[in-house]
Enzyme design. Sequence first.
Site, PDB file in Angstrom:
ATOM      1  CE  LYS A  44      -3.848   2.215   1.993  1.00 46.41           C
ATOM      2  NZ  LYS A  44      -3.476   3.425   1.803  1.00 46.41           N
ATOM      3  CG  PHE A 116      -3.567   0.075  -7.593  1.00 51.64           C
ATOM      4  CD1 PHE A 116      -4.662   0.171  -7.865  1.00 51.64           C
ATOM      5  CD2 PHE A 116      -2.741   1.204  -6.806  1.00 51.64           C
ATOM      6  CE1 PHE A 116      -5.461   1.295  -7.501  1.00 51.64           C
ATOM      7  CE2 PHE A 116      -3.443   2.330  -6.501  1.00 51.64           C
ATOM      8  CZ  PHE A 116      -4.880   2.280  -6.730  1.00 51.64           C
ATOM      9  CE  LYS A 194      -9.089   1.443   4.763  1.00 52.19           C
ATOM     10  NZ  LYS A 194      -9.166   3.009   4.451  1.00 52.19           N
TER      11      LYS A 194
END
Length: 279
Positions: A44, A116, A194
């Site tokens: 991330k 991504f 996440k």
Amino acid sequence: MFQIKCLAVWLCLLPLFLFAQPNVQLANVFSEDVHVKEYLISEKYDGIRAIWTGEKLVTRQGNPIFAPKWFTDKLPRVWLDGELWSTHNDFSFIMSTVRKQTPVDSEWRKIYYMVFDAPDRERNMTFEERYKRYTRLLTILDLPHVRPVEQFSVRNNEALHSMLAAYVNKGAEGLMLHRKLARFERGRTDNLLKLKPHMEADAQVIEILNGSGKYDGMMGSVLVEMPSGIRFKIGSGFSDEERNSPPNIGDHVIYKYHGYTERGIPRFASFLRFRDTRY
């Protein structure tokens, strides 16, 4: 007849106004009951979300990003989703660079477009297929400032948390999990998760409170309000520079915390960064 023609033109243009904000996927928070084998995992990046529409670079809210011409003029005419990023723990520089309406070339030379995702509206591919697609596209493109984000697989939650620790030790913000077989889905979805070593949230500044001791005459803490209406103080995490130039009433801050008290107040809340609502 003229009025009918005007109405027809307006109806044709209406979608452009209604869908000025680009279609993006938004992540939910990882939970331990997730079957990690169903996901591809990547770092991330703590940068600014940027959508390449095939013609222009915009924020996830649809606001233009004023990148130098060389940064975008060789990008393919396909939809790309990614993060504008420089290096670990450099968010202030990234925000300062990207928010300028007149780009500073020397600053943008330090920025990378970390791609991504590459949704294809016609073929409606799975994420696993989209990963192969954007990797192939960007490898052929071969631009040093445009990088495909590498995706990994892990066998279980223990391996996932070991990977998280390794990435965080290198300065990463956390990990992202994309469901391998998921089709693109607009908005917040469990197809995108996440995972961070702590929780984060957003709150609005209600009052600036003076410090004491070494911080006398400077901002000591801020009183903030959560979307639920609960108010609490954040006094840690600020640099001396940030204390000398406190936020404005009504600004938003992002803070990290570790669970809640019985009264619903975030535990050990600490300032992370200011949030620009345009990005």
